[in-house]
Design a protein around this motif. Structure first.
Motif, short mmCIF file in Angstrom:
data_model
loop_
_atom_site.label_atom_id
_atom_site.label_comp_id
_atom_site.label_asym_id
_atom_site.label_seq_id
_atom_site.Cartn_x
_atom_site.Cartn_y
_atom_site.Cartn_z
N ILE B 146 -58.76 -54.29 -77.49
CA ILE B 146 -58.80 -54.55 -78.94
C ILE B 146 -59.75 -55.71 -79.24
O ILE B 146 -60.48 -55.69 -80.24
CB ILE B 146 -57.38 -54.89 -79.48
CG1 ILE B 146 -56.36 -53.85 -79.03
CG2 ILE B 146 -57.39 -55.03 -81.01
CD1 ILE B 146 -56.57 -52.47 -79.54
N ALA B 147 -59.73 -56.69 -78.36
CA ALA B 147 -60.51 -57.91 -78.62
C ALA B 147 -62.01 -57.67 -78.47
O ALA B 147 -62.82 -58.40 -79.06
CB ALA B 147 -60.05 -59.01 -77.67
N TYR B 148 -62.37 -56.65 -77.72
CA TYR B 148 -63.78 -56.42 -77.38
C TYR B 148 -64.68 -56.30 -78.63
O TYR B 148 -65.69 -57.00 -78.72
CB TYR B 148 -63.88 -55.15 -76.53
CG TYR B 148 -65.27 -54.88 -76.03
CD1 TYR B 148 -65.78 -55.54 -74.92
CD2 TYR B 148 -66.09 -53.95 -76.68
CE1 TYR B 148 -67.07 -55.28 -74.47
CE2 TYR B 148 -67.38 -53.69 -76.23
CZ TYR B 148 -67.86 -54.36 -75.13
OH TYR B 148 -69.13 -54.12 -74.70
N GLY B 149 -64.27 -55.46 -79.54
CA GLY B 149 -65.10 -55.23 -80.74
C GLY B 149 -65.32 -56.49 -81.56
O GLY B 149 -66.47 -56.89 -81.83
N GLY B 162 -54.75 -62.90 -83.51
CA GLY B 162 -54.21 -62.38 -84.78
C GLY B 162 -54.75 -60.99 -85.06
O GLY B 162 -54.01 -60.10 -85.50
N ILE B 163 -56.04 -60.80 -84.80
CA ILE B 163 -56.65 -59.47 -85.03
C ILE B 163 -56.03 -58.43 -84.10
O ILE B 163 -55.74 -57.31 -84.51
CB ILE B 163 -58.19 -59.55 -84.84
CG1 ILE B 163 -58.80 -60.37 -85.97
CG2 ILE B 163 -58.80 -58.15 -84.80
CD1 ILE B 163 -60.28 -60.68 -85.80
N VAL B 164 -55.82 -58.84 -82.83
CA VAL B 164 -55.23 -57.90 -81.86
C VAL B 164 -53.85 -57.47 -82.33
O VAL B 164 -53.54 -56.27 -82.37
CB VAL B 164 -55.15 -58.56 -80.45
CG1 VAL B 164 -54.33 -57.69 -79.50
CG2 VAL B 164 -56.55 -58.78 -79.89
N GLU B 165 -53.04 -58.44 -82.74
CA GLU B 165 -51.68 -58.10 -83.17
C GLU B 165 -51.73 -57.22 -84.43
O GLU B 165 -51.04 -56.18 -84.50
CB GLU B 165 -50.86 -59.37 -83.45
CG GLU B 165 -49.44 -59.00 -83.88
CD GLU B 165 -48.51 -60.19 -84.05
OE1 GLU B 165 -48.83 -61.29 -83.52
OE2 GLU B 165 -47.48 -60.04 -84.73
N GLU B 166 -52.52 -57.61 -85.38
CA GLU B 166 -52.60 -56.85 -86.64
C GLU B 166 -53.08 -55.42 -86.39
O GLU B 166 -52.52 -54.46 -86.94
CB GLU B 166 -53.56 -57.56 -87.60
CG GLU B 166 -53.57 -56.94 -88.99
CD GLU B 166 -54.75 -57.41 -89.85
OE1 GLU B 166 -55.43 -58.39 -89.46
OE2 GLU B 166 -54.99 -56.77 -90.89
N SER B 167 -54.07 -55.29 -85.53
CA SER B 167 -54.61 -53.94 -85.25
C SER B 167 -53.58 -53.07 -84.55
O SER B 167 -53.43 -51.89 -84.87
CB SER B 167 -55.87 -54.05 -84.38
OG SER B 167 -56.80 -54.88 -85.01
N LEU B 196 -54.21 -46.69 -79.17
CA LEU B 196 -54.95 -47.90 -78.78
C LEU B 196 -56.41 -47.79 -79.26
O LEU B 196 -56.98 -48.75 -79.78
CB LEU B 196 -54.91 -48.09 -77.26
CG LEU B 196 -55.64 -49.33 -76.74
CD1 LEU B 196 -54.86 -50.60 -77.05
CD2 LEU B 196 -55.89 -49.23 -75.24
N CYS B 197 -56.97 -46.60 -79.11
CA CYS B 197 -58.37 -46.39 -79.55
C CYS B 197 -58.47 -46.55 -81.07
O CYS B 197 -59.46 -47.05 -81.60
CB CYS B 197 -58.87 -45.02 -79.12
SG CYS B 197 -59.04 -44.90 -77.34
N ILE B 198 -57.42 -46.10 -81.78
CA ILE B 198 -57.41 -46.28 -83.24
C ILE B 198 -57.32 -47.77 -83.55
O ILE B 198 -58.06 -48.29 -84.41
CB ILE B 198 -56.24 -45.49 -83.88
CG1 ILE B 198 -56.47 -43.99 -83.69
CG2 ILE B 198 -56.10 -45.83 -85.36
CD1 ILE B 198 -55.27 -43.11 -84.07
N ALA B 199 -56.44 -48.47 -82.82
CA ALA B 199 -56.31 -49.93 -83.03
C ALA B 199 -57.64 -50.62 -82.76
O ALA B 199 -58.05 -51.54 -83.48
CB ALA B 199 -55.22 -50.48 -82.13
#
Lengths: 216, 291
Positions: B146-149, B162-167, B196-199
């Motif tokens: 998730i963090a990669y993008g 925060g972005i990881v959790e929200e996604s 996960l891919c959607i997140a």
């Protein structure tokens, strides 16, 4: 292969509806003879025809449930199946009213005065209902929406005549010369007309995807 | 546009009246009435005008005109080889990677022609994310996926958790993975990998998400979860989905378009397409009688 089975089951369902319509119109014709033509008609025969209708109706319901579950129909196929169930129920109810009318013949022990006003009006209602039953059957068979609309218009004629019969009904609850039986029969025929109008509505939905109200 | 702006910009009633006003049944809308009001244009996530696409000498898309409304699920249906996936990929220029592919016409995302000069394709793919048929998590941890993008788009390190959790929450996966974020993403089930891919797509805050048969490899339970997720996501995003599952298209989408041999045959509200299609070819396809 799968689709051809599906198509043949849909076709069978249509044919079953047409068969139900033939049985009901035949029942109506036979039942009316009980009163108007003084010909011997077996009530037993009408009951058997009604039982035959019940078997066909159940078969249509079973096929509809199977097609919905296994084939997941869309578009016109969905309407075809929904309308088959609805139309079968209407023909079944028509048959029930016909057997109810035939039961009245057992109760009706008095001499039928066909020249009396109430029997004349009943004949008008009977002719109109016969026209509706044949019209609804043909409209379904030929998928003719104009015919369906035209047929449903006759329902008003039946309602008007029934209204007149009620207006002629003596306020005292029946004079010496008044027969209550034509009114009882007319009530059933009026309901038969309503079901025929329902069938016409269902044909409109099936063919035109229009939900119209023809049974006022 | 971020999710909150998109959510607050127009009410559902606005969108409905917009649909009534422009009538999605009319695929040649622009030919008839090219002068749309700015108000209406604001409500279109994607506008496609006279789009033609060739693979070498083979024309795969022919004169496509289509509007995709904001905050709706729009399904693309049609038999294999009809051009629906090709069309989907034109919306974030994934076809650029195919050497003999040639495109003419316009695809406007939020009013901007993505085939115009000076378009930043990487930026475009951030705005128009994509989820593929087969879940394709990176061979790294759930968290890193998730963090990669956000990282490559320059988001600061302190914002990443925060972005990881929200996604993951938005993708309805947080509760299932919150205690094992450091585990490999490939240890997840197929359905979880797809979420996960959607997140991962959501993490970069796209405007539009393209789904290319996202449930074709999933069981009915996982499919149900993805479908519920899409229904939630459309509040904040515009979703375009290619599916061969007619009932999935009928269940989840607001609008649908039927493609055949590279042509857009019919488009409209999903109920209209599935209850009373106007074109015999559409009816033949959706009832399974040809295609």
């Amino acid at each position: 292969m799968m689709r051809s089975n599906y198509d043949s089951e849909l076709t069978k369902m249509r044919e079953d509806i047409i068969l139900m319509s033939r049985i009901s119109t035949n029942m109506f014709e036979q039942c009316m003879r009980l009163f108007f033509d003084e010909r011997a008609v077996s009530i037993q025969n009408l009951e058997e025809m009604k039982k035959q209708q019940e078997v066909i109706e159940k078969e249509i319901e079973r096929t509809a449930a199977k097609l919905i579950t296994l084939q997941q129909p869309v578009a016109k196929d969905t309407r075809e199946i929904i309308c088959a169930v609805l139309i079968a129920a209407d023909w079944m109810k028509i048959s029930s009213h016909i057997t109810d009318i035939s039961d009245i013949s057992v109760l009706c022990t008095e001499k039928i005065e066909l020249d009396s006003e109430e029997w004349k009006m009943l004949r008008l209602i009977k002719d109109a209902a016969e026209k509706m039953l044949n019209g609804a059957a043909e409209a379904y068979r030929t998928r003719n929406t104009d015919k369906a609309l035209f047929t449903a218009e006759t329902d008003d004629e039946i309602d008007r005549t029934l209204w007149k019969m009620w207006n002629n009904f003596p306020e005292s609850g029946g004079g010496s010369s008044f027969s209550f039986y034509p009114l009882m029969i007319a009530e059933h025929i009026e309901r038969i007309g309503d079901h025929a109008a329902n069938i016409c509505e269902e044909i409109m939905y099936l063919e035109k995807y229009e939900q119209v109200r023809l049974n006022n | 546009m971020n999710a909150t702006e998109s959510k607050n910009a127009f009410s559902y009633e606005d969108t409905l009246s917009f649909e009534n006003a422009i009538g999605f049944e009319n695929k040649y809308l622009y030919e008839q009435d090219p002068a749309f009001s700015p108000e209406m244009n604001r409500k279109k996530a994607i506008e496609v005008k006279d789009l033609n696409l060739w693979y070498g000498g083979n024309q795969a898309l022919k004169k496509i005109y289509l509007d995709i409304p904001k905050n709706k699920i729009f399904s693309l249906i049609g038999p294999s080889g009809c051009g629906k996936s090709t069309f989907l990929r034109t919306m974030n220029r994934m076809n650029d990677m195919i050497s003999n592919c040639r495109i003419e016409g316009k695809v406007c995302v939020d009013g901007e022609n993505i085939y115009g000069k000076g378009i930043d394709v990487t930026g475009l793919r951030k705005r128009v994310g994509m989820v593929f048929q087969k879940a394709n998590p990176f061979p790294m941890s759930i968290y890193e996926n998730i963090a990669y993008g956000p990282k490559i788009h320059g988001v600061s390190k302190k914002e990443i958790p925060g972005i990881v959790e929200e996604s993951l929450r938005c993708a309805a996966l947080w509760d299932e993975v919150k205690d094992r974020l450091k585990e490999p993403a490939l240890s997840l089930s197929g359905g979880q990998q797809q979420r996960l891919c959607i997140a991962r797509t959501l993490a970069v805050k796209p405007e539009v998400i393209l789904f290319d048969e996202p449930c074709s490899a999933l069981d009915p339970i996982s499919t149900g979860k993805i479908e519920e997720l899409m229904a939630e996501l459309k509040k904040d995003y515009t979703i375009v989905i290619v599916t061969h599952n007619m009932h999935q298209a009928a269940r989840i989408s607001d609008c649908a378009a039927f493609f055949l041999s590279g042509e857009l045959i019919e488009t409209g509200k999903t109920a209209q397409i599935f209850e009373n299609p106007q074109d015999k070819r559409t009816e033949g396809y959706i009832t399974g009688r040809f295609g």
